[in-house]
Write a protein that holds these residues in place. Structure first.
Motif, PDB file in Angstrom:
ATOM      1  N   PRO A  96       0.754  -0.967   0.011  1.00 39.23           N
ATOM      2  CA  PRO A  96      -0.485  -0.243   0.093  1.00 39.23           C
ATOM      3  C   PRO A  96       0.967   1.409  -0.166  1.00 39.23           C
ATOM      4  O   PRO A  96       0.225   2.430  -0.264  1.00 39.23           O
ATOM      5  N   ALA A  97       2.707   1.136   0.489  1.00 38.82           N
ATOM      6  CA  ALA A  97       2.974   2.834   1.310  1.00 38.82           C
ATOM      7  C   ALA A  97       3.111   2.880  -0.675  1.00 38.82           C
ATOM      8  O   ALA A  97       3.390   3.833  -1.398  1.00 38.82           O
ATOM      9  N   VAL A  98       3.534   1.871  -1.231  1.00 36.89           N
ATOM     10  CA  VAL A  98       4.317   1.812  -2.134  1.00 36.89           C
ATOM     11  C   VAL A  98       2.884   2.317  -3.429  1.00 36.89           C
ATOM     12  O   VAL A  98       2.850   3.128  -4.551  1.00 36.89           O
ATOM     13  N   CYS A  99       1.572   1.649  -3.923  1.00 39.17           N
ATOM     14  CA  CYS A  99       0.211   1.873  -4.275  1.00 39.17           C
ATOM     15  C   CYS A  99      -0.020   3.370  -4.479  1.00 39.17           C
ATOM     16  O   CYS A  99      -0.381   3.632  -5.517  1.00 39.17           O
ATOM     17  N   GLY A 100      -0.141   3.948  -3.242  1.00 34.43           N
ATOM     18  CA  GLY A 100      -0.647   4.721  -2.744  1.00 34.43           C
ATOM     19  C   GLY A 100      -0.401   6.727  -3.594  1.00 34.43           C
ATOM     20  O   GLY A 100      -0.487   7.467  -3.593  1.00 34.43           O
ATOM     21  N   ARG A 101       1.724   5.631  -3.773  1.00 32.90           N
ATOM     22  CA  ARG A 101       2.163   6.799  -4.508  1.00 32.90           C
ATOM     23  C   ARG A 101       2.625   6.778  -6.507  1.00 32.90           C
ATOM     24  O   ARG A 101       2.506   7.935  -6.599  1.00 32.90           O
ATOM     25  N   VAL A 102       2.023   5.488  -6.354  1.00 38.40           N
ATOM     26  CA  VAL A 102       2.876   5.297  -8.305  1.00 38.40           C
ATOM     27  C   VAL A 102       0.840   4.758  -8.808  1.00 38.40           C
ATOM     28  O   VAL A 102       1.132   5.189  -9.788  1.00 38.40           O
ATOM     29  N   CYS A 103      -0.351   4.413  -8.151  1.00 38.01           N
ATOM     30  CA  CYS A 103      -0.985   3.730  -8.567  1.00 38.01           C
ATOM     31  C   CYS A 103      -1.776   5.370  -9.865  1.00 38.01           C
ATOM     32  O   CYS A 103      -1.618   6.209  -8.779  1.00 38.01           O
ATOM     33  N   VAL A 135       1.476   3.461   9.690  1.00 35.69           N
ATOM     34  CA  VAL A 135       2.052   2.095  10.461  1.00 35.69           C
ATOM     35  C   VAL A 135       3.376   1.578  10.529  1.00 35.69           C
ATOM     36  O   VAL A 135       4.359   2.151  11.628  1.00 35.69           O
ATOM     37  N   MET A 136       4.183   2.418   9.319  1.00 33.03           N
ATOM     38  CA  MET A 136       5.614   2.473   9.582  1.00 33.03           C
ATOM     39  C   MET A 136       6.080   2.843  10.350  1.00 33.03           C
ATOM     40  O   MET A 136       7.206   2.808  11.299  1.00 33.03           O
ATOM     41  N   GLN A 137       5.687   4.510  10.752  1.00 31.77           N
ATOM     42  CA  GLN A 137       6.258   5.268  11.152  1.00 31.77           C
ATOM     43  C   GLN A 137       6.198   5.115  12.609  1.00 31.77           C
ATOM     44  O   GLN A 137       6.798   5.055  13.599  1.00 31.77           O
ATOM     45  N   HIS A 138       5.157   4.324  13.532  1.00 28.34           N
ATOM     46  CA  HIS A 138       4.419   3.827  14.530  1.00 28.34           C
ATOM     47  C   HIS A 138       5.742   2.833  14.777  1.00 28.34           C
ATOM     48  O   HIS A 138       5.077   1.774  15.965  1.00 28.34           O
ATOM     49  N   ASP A 139       6.189   1.908  13.862  1.00 31.01           N
ATOM     50  CA  ASP A 139       7.701   0.844  14.051  1.00 31.01           C
ATOM     51  C   ASP A 139       5.523  -0.747  14.398  1.00 31.01           C
ATOM     52  O   ASP A 139       6.091  -1.382  15.277  1.00 31.01           O
ATOM     53  N   LEU A 140       4.715  -0.503  14.403  1.00 30.54           N
ATOM     54  CA  LEU A 140       3.522  -1.325  14.058  1.00 30.54           C
ATOM     55  C   LEU A 140       3.965  -2.127  12.846  1.00 30.54           C
ATOM     56  O   LEU A 140       2.948  -3.255  12.736  1.00 30.54           O
ATOM     57  N   ALA A 141       4.539  -2.291  12.006  1.00 23.50           N
ATOM     58  CA  ALA A 141       4.198  -3.029  10.473  1.00 23.50           C
ATOM     59  C   ALA A 141       4.207  -4.112  10.907  1.00 23.50           C
ATOM     60  O   ALA A 141       5.424  -4.272  11.910  1.00 23.50           O
ATOM     61  N   GLU A 142       3.994  -5.534  10.409  1.00 20.15           N
ATOM     62  CA  GLU A 142       4.836  -6.930  11.093  1.00 20.15           C
ATOM     63  C   GLU A 142       3.736  -7.773   9.863  1.00 20.15           C
ATOM     64  O   GLU A 142       3.138  -7.372   8.804  1.00 20.15           O
ATOM     65  N   ALA A 143       5.021  -8.417  10.111  1.00 24.65           N
ATOM     66  CA  ALA A 143       4.081  -9.918   8.576  1.00 24.65           C
ATOM     67  C   ALA A 143       3.510 -10.652   9.374  1.00 24.65           C
ATOM     68  O   ALA A 143       2.811 -10.421  10.140  1.00 24.65           O
ATOM     69  N   VAL A 204      10.127   0.277  -0.188  1.00 23.55           N
ATOM     70  CA  VAL A 204      10.412  -0.895  -0.862  1.00 23.55           C
ATOM     71  C   VAL A 204      11.527  -1.320   0.022  1.00 23.55           C
ATOM     72  O   VAL A 204      11.142  -2.640  -0.116  1.00 23.55           O
ATOM     73  N   ALA A 205      12.455  -1.149   0.554  1.00 22.55           N
ATOM     74  CA  ALA A 205      13.305  -1.322   1.439  1.00 22.55           C
ATOM     75  C   ALA A 205      12.598  -2.779   2.690  1.00 22.55           C
ATOM     76  O   ALA A 205      12.819  -3.811   3.110  1.00 22.55           O
ATOM     77  N   ARG A 206      11.258  -1.908   3.361  1.00 21.02           N
ATOM     78  CA  ARG A 206      10.804  -2.446   4.886  1.00 21.02           C
ATOM     79  C   ARG A 206       9.764  -3.433   4.069  1.00 21.02           C
ATOM     80  O   ARG A 206      10.021  -4.070   4.757  1.00 21.02           O
ATOM     81  N   GLU A 207       9.158  -2.949   2.312  1.00 26.62           N
ATOM     82  CA  GLU A 207       7.684  -3.981   2.323  1.00 26.62           C
ATOM     83  C   GLU A 207       9.528  -5.452   1.941  1.00 26.62           C
ATOM     84  O   GLU A 207       8.209  -6.380   2.086  1.00 26.62           O
ATOM     85  N   ILE A 208      10.059  -5.356   1.540  1.00 24.86           N
ATOM     86  CA  ILE A 208      11.380  -6.342   1.012  1.00 24.86           C
ATOM     87  C   ILE A 208      11.521  -7.186   3.092  1.00 24.86           C
ATOM     88  O   ILE A 208      11.838  -8.479   2.531  1.00 24.86           O
ATOM     89  N   ASP A 209      11.554  -6.668   3.203  1.00 27.01           N
ATOM     90  CA  ASP A 209      11.982  -7.087   4.416  1.00 27.01           C
ATOM     91  C   ASP A 209      10.661  -7.865   5.872  1.00 27.01           C
ATOM     92  O   ASP A 209      10.449  -8.318   6.311  1.00 27.01           O
TER      93      ASP A 209
END
Lengths: 478, 288
Positions: A96-103, A135-143, A204-209
């Protein structure tokens, strides 16, 4: 009708305009590589989410290639439940962080928005980006949770949007996934093509992580078709998804394209993005053009011309043979390019490139007019004879599309190809002429969007799951 | 990461031999192919021809001449050091066929990639004549290796310090006049390959050359390595690097090789300055 019912029927008061998004000042940003759009604050996002009517039959979802549950996530944003909003998006969209920016939202979700029939549509893309960033800024991103292991192994060729989406979906369904990437860094076009000012590489790096946390292996510097073939992959894996992306760039075939200073957009952007040639600390060389012309009207053309500005061009122009309205680029990118001072030379086409001592000095163009509609339904541009004019330039970037990459097709027997060398794959399932081999993204469709590539990866993954296990995967979102 | 198993100076002061652990690449690589190398996180990607392939040992060999920043950095690496990224094998392999007599023409350190090519033609049952040239005898490389596999090795030097005084093309014309060949294969500086192609044209002998244009990805994506062959745009990384020398637009190729001369000189000078500032001594550059 009772008083209360009439009250309910009375139309809601809708704020007519989209909540403006904070952006870097055009004069400042044209000299840096930082992101142009700064994103909504929580207050702005909640306000914008309040514009959504939460339609019963949402036109937005139909316009989305991966059917994000848009009204549901926007309602959660409105309620301040940002993490849950992202979870809802992630049911059908890994990035979503990517699509929100480039779609190209104006041609997809926002085109179907009911509010948009009378006012500005709801800023769905900006809200999607907000949820992901918050979610990323609040460090809540989870796999996401993965299903118990199926014991099956799947290989994915290419780590661009199609490959990443396919990997994500397969890993979620419990398969062991390995991605093979030719470059030294994963991400495909998201890292070599789309510039930092539009899509920060950290995202992108975070999504890949997250993908790696789900157990996906990424094997770098592996060129499939050279180091390993599809047949060898099928010996070690139970299924394979080919998503090799863009191939060799197209050129116009005009005089002077061999001159130094003539780039393909792929080369210019690769040098600048994945190889970071803009930084004096990195070794890859780049020509710092003073007068730059970019040929084309798509997102890649906008990325190239705005990158050239940031590299120090005093004058940067787009040369496009149709009108501005015909440009396939996202509206926002055209708008941003203009704000930054890019010149638009529309209804013009280069006819030859002139040079001195082997380097470009001028491009000769001809004025065009629109004639009868062509096969794409757009009016066909025709040259106006005698209208030639010249633009002094020292760099020209050709952003007019790509051909199919030949490496996998050449090295794989019995893989059915189109006359142009693209892989023939079922649009709904990704199935190719080879059993257990699926394909998606640009190697099937030719140049297209990030989200359509992702959509093809997700669709193929679900069919691959059925092939691998004999079971239909649960529908998305459950 | 790929470990450097062996490194030695093979031509004073600036040409080095590297043997590198690359088990997978060595299984797949064929003569005529190349690899892309990136030395460190801030490095550029450079294409290097394969100078040897040993699938049993799991190694490949590269010959590097220190000319700019990246190659100078590479020759500072020692046995046991690692190369961050090694990607390959890339490009189309040399088409090895049996044609009777094959003449291999090499110049400068272009002789190195010709070694596995010459060996493969010999193994395919051809008579192999190698013509190798250099400015003077100290600049010749791979002569002993070539003598072990070729039927005949003819050395030329510009100054006459070894072998025949003159250019490789003089000897090539003589050889073709005396006895026909089915194929000529040439690797070396573009200007030499161009003259080799011009020399063979009147004889009508097929002449394959290995082009070395600028590349970035090496996998058919960026288009930086485009060359004009027979009037058509081709990409050296996926269509080549070998092409019919009689069809190549040499002027355009040689022009495009100059694309970054200014930028590369600047980068090299900056590197030397940084090196001096950091270590307080001159950069260990292979000055000629």
């Amino acid at each position: 009708m009772t008083e209360a019912a009439a009250e309910q029927k009375r139309p809601l008061k809708i704020i007519p305009r989209k909540t403006p998004i904070p952006e870097q000042d055009p004069q400042v940003r044209r000299a840096n590589y930082d992101e142009v759009s700064l994103g909504y604050t929580a207050e702005q996002a909640v306000r914008e989410a309040g514009r959504c009517l939460n339609c019963v039959k949402p036109g937005c979802v139909q316009g989305c290639p991966v059917q994000v549950p848009i009204p549901r996530f926007i309602k959660l944003v409105k309620e301040g439940r940002f993490k849950e909003a992202l979870d809802a998006i992630k049911e059908s969209n890994l990035l979503p962080a990517v699509c929100g920016r480039v779609c190209p939202q104006e041609k997809q979700c926002e085109q179907g928005c009911v509010v948009g029939k009378k006012f500005d549509p709801v800023a769905i893309g900006r809200l999607e980006r907000f949820a992901a960033d918050w979610v990323m800024q609040h460090d809540l991103a989870e796999a996401p949770l993965t299903a118990p292991s199926t014991g099956k192994k799947a290989a994915i060729v290419g780590s661009g949007p199609a490959g990443l989406a396919c990997a994500y979906e397969l890993a979620k369904l419990g398969h062991a996934v390995t991605i093979f990437e030719a470059f030294h860094e994963p991400g495909g076009v998201l890292v070599y093509g789309i510039p930092e000012f539009r899509l920060p590489k950290l995202i992108v790096a975070r999504e890949i992580d997250l993908l790696r946390k789900m157990g996906v292996e990424i094997s770098l510097n592996v060129v499939v078709g050279k180091l390993v073939t599809i047949d060898e992959i099928l010996h070690r894996f139970d299924a394979c998804f080919i998503a090799t992306g863009a191939g060799t760039p197209k050129f116009m075939g005009i005089e002077g394209e061999d001159l130094n200073g003539v780039y393909s957009a792929n080369e210019f952007l690769t040098r600048m993005n994945i190889m970071r040639a803009y930084s004096p600390d990195f070794d890859t060389p780049i020509r710092k053009g003073e007068r730059v012309a970019v040929v084309g009207g798509g997102n890649v053309a906008m990325d190239s011309v705005r990158t050239a500005l940031r590299l120090g061009a005093g004058e940067a122009s787009i040369i496009y043979r149709r009108t501005e309205e015909d440009m396939p680029a996202r509206r926002e990118e055209v708008h941003h390019a203009k704000e930054e001072g890019v010149r638009f030379e529309v209804l013009a086409e280069p006819v030859r490139i002139l040079g001195k001592d082997g380097f470009v000095t001028e491009v000769e163009c001809i004025r065009m007019e629109l004639g009868a509609p062509d096969r794409s339904g757009r009016r066909k541009p025709q040259p106006i004879s005698g209208s030639e004019f010249r633009i002094p330039v020292d760099t020209i970037i050709m952003a007019i599309g790509t051909n199919a990459n030949p490496l996998v097709p050449q090295s794989t027997a019995d893989l059915q190809l189109t006359a142009w060398g693209y892989i023939v794959a079922n649009e709904q399932t990704g199935e190719t002429s080879r059993k257990g081999v699926y394909a998606g993204g640009d190697i099937v469709t030719g140049s297209a969007t990030v989200i359509s590539a992702m959509g093809s990866g997700v669709k193929a993954a679900r069919v691959m799951h059925q092939y691998l296990t004999g079971e239909k995967p649960a529908p998305t979102g459950s | 990461m790929a470990a450097i198993l062996e490194k030695r100076l093979i031509r004073k002061p600036d040409v080095f031999y590297f043997r590198i652990t690359a088990p997978l690449i060595s299984q797949k690589a064929k003569p005529g192919q190349f690899v892309m190398v990136r030395l460190h996180e801030r490095g550029e990607r450079i294409p290097l021809s394969l100078a040897d392939i040993d699938p049993e040992e799991g190694t490949i060999s590269l010959i590097v001449m220190a000319v700019g920043k990246t190659t100078n950095e590479m020759v500072l690496l020692q046995q046991g050091d690692n190369i961050l990224d090694l990607c390959g094998p890339l490009g189309q392999p040399t088409h090895i066929e049996t044609v009777g007599r094959v003449i291999i023409v090499g110049g400068g350190f272009g002789v190195a990639p010709l070694y596995p090519i010459a060996r493969a033609f010999k193994a395919a049952g051809n008579e192999v004549t190698v013509i190798m040239g250099a400015r003077s005898k100290d600049l010749l490389i791979y002569e002993d290796e070539m003598r072990k596999i070729a039927d005949e090795v003819i050395v030329t030097t510009d100054d006459g310090s070894k072998g025949t005084k003159g250019l490789v093309t003089d000897v090539l014309v003589k050889e073709l006049t005396c006895r026909p060949a089915g194929l000529v294969v040439s690797v070396g500086p573009a200007i030499m390959m161009r003259f080799v192609s011009e020399a063979t044209r009147p004889f009508g002998v097929r002449t394959m050359v290995s082009l070395n244009p600028i590349m970035v990805d090496g996998t058919g994506m960026c288009g930086g390595c485009r060359v004009t062959v027979g009037g058509k745009t081709m990409f050296a990384c996926v269509d080549g690097p070998e092409f019919d020398g009689h069809q190549v637009d040499w002027i355009a190729l040689m022009n495009r090789q100059r694309s970054y001369i200014a930028e590369e000189r600047e980068s090299f000078e900056a590197w030397k300055r940084r090196h001096e500032q950091m270590l307080g001594s001159a950069a260990p550059v292979c000055e000629r």
